[in-house]
Design an enzyme around this catalytic site. Structure first.
Site, PDB file in Angstrom:
ATOM      1  N   ASP A  49       0.834  -1.198   0.000  1.00  0.00           N
ATOM      2  CA  ASP A  49       0.000   0.000   0.000  1.00  0.00           C
ATOM      3  C   ASP A  49       0.873   1.253   0.000  1.00  0.00           C
ATOM      4  O   ASP A  49       1.979   1.248  -0.537  1.00  0.00           O
ATOM      5  CB  ASP A  49      -0.972  -0.051   1.193  1.00  0.00           C
ATOM      6  CG  ASP A  49      -0.260  -0.288   2.533  1.00  0.00           C
ATOM      7  OD1 ASP A  49       0.887   0.187   2.697  1.00  0.00           O
ATOM      8  OD2 ASP A  49      -0.851  -0.936   3.415  1.00  0.00           O
ATOM      9  N   SER A  50       0.415   2.328   0.606  1.00  0.00           N
ATOM     10  CA  SER A  50       1.145   3.594   0.551  1.00  0.00           C
ATOM     11  C   SER A  50       2.498   3.523   1.237  1.00  0.00           C
ATOM     12  O   SER A  50       3.421   4.259   0.870  1.00  0.00           O
ATOM     13  CB  SER A  50       0.309   4.714   1.182  1.00  0.00           C
ATOM     14  OG  SER A  50       0.006   4.414   2.529  1.00  0.00           O
ATOM     15  N   ILE A  51       2.661   2.660   2.220  1.00  0.00           N
ATOM     16  CA  ILE A  51       3.946   2.562   2.905  1.00  0.00           C
ATOM     17  C   ILE A  51       4.992   1.967   1.964  1.00  0.00           C
ATOM     18  O   ILE A  51       6.184   2.264   2.082  1.00  0.00           O
ATOM     19  CB  ILE A  51       3.814   1.729   4.206  1.00  0.00           C
ATOM     20  CG1 ILE A  51       2.741   2.352   5.108  1.00  0.00           C
ATOM     21  CG2 ILE A  51       5.142   1.650   4.943  1.00  0.00           C
ATOM     22  CD1 ILE A  51       2.452   1.559   6.363  1.00  0.00           C
TER      23      ILE A  51
END
Length: 249
Positions: free
Chosen positions: A10-12
């Site tokens: 995901d965004s991480i």
């Protein structure tokens, strides 16, 4: 063609190539001239949506599958129903089942691929509230959309699945909390990573890659170091075999 290592999450993961110390960029630096580290991070995605990406990112029948992949989801799945981010919420049993489907697809894609599961990091609830207030002022949410306790349940299911399937896992939720002041040291907004947080993830991923025999230090360069470039070397480079990923000096 160099071997590939794919970072899926995901965004991480998406933010891991940002300038200034992202964990993915640091990993790419480790494997410079040895393997290509590819960022396949999708901000806001949960495991339910990730399933729709599998056949696009990891198409079955590929002639040159990656040698390793990280699977880093859960921070969005653990959003609380009834709160601001409830559209990202995935029940924990479904989360575990979705992760199982991801791993099984990757193993169908390449039985020899190293798959590394990463749990979501812990949640700094005060940091989430402070971040929301900095953006929206008095209109900010009154309760955090994620809690550390609930995220820990997802992390436990991720680790349990790794044990069940025989793939390594990294329990970031647990390991990060072993450090005093982790809420500010590792998290920029109670969820995403600071420079130190990126360094923590990078160190853990490198450790697992090394333990699994995919150490950057033990991999050959794709082409010789400049110090050995001579006429004889250049002639022998004409016998370079791209498919076997080897050269003759």
């Amino acid at each position: 063609m160099r071997p590939q290592i794919i970072l899926f999450g995901d965004s991480i993961t998406e933010q891991s190539f940002r300038a200034g110390g992202g964990w993915g960029a640091a990993l790419a630096d480790n494997y410079s001239r040895k393997a290509d580290v590819l960022n396949r991070g999708y901000g806001g995605y949960n495991t339910r949506w990730a399933l729709f990406l599998l056949h696009h990112i990891f198409p079955l029948g590929s002639a040159k599958p990656p040698i390793a992949a990280t699977v880093f989801f859960g921070a969005n799945d653990a959003a609380l129903p009834g709160r601001n981010s409830e559209r990202q919420y995935v029940p924990v049993d479904e989360y575990k089942d979705n992760l199982r489907k991801v791993v099984q697809h990757l193993k169908d894609y390449s039985p020899t691929m190293l798959v590394i599961l990463l749990t979501p990091p812990p949640v700094g609830e005060e940091g989430r509230m402070e971040y929301a207030k900095s953006l929206y002022g008095d209109k900010a949410m009154k309760e955090p959309e994620r809690t550390n306790e609930v995220t820990g349940v997802y992390a436990t299911h991720c680790v349990d699945l790794g044990t069940e399937l025989g793939v390594p896992s990294i329990n970031l939720w647990s390991k990060m909390q072993e450090t005093d002041g982790w809420q500010k040291k590792f998290l920029s907004d109670g969820l995403h990573l600071t420079l130190e947080g990126n360094g923590f993830v990078h160190k853990e991923v490198v450790r697992v890659l090394d333990e699994a025999g995919v150490s950057a230090a033990e991999m050959p360069y794709d082409f010789p170091h400049h110090s050995v470039m001579t006429g004889r070397t250049l002639r022998r480079l004409s016998r370079y075999n791209v498919n076997s990923y080897s050269y003759v000096i």
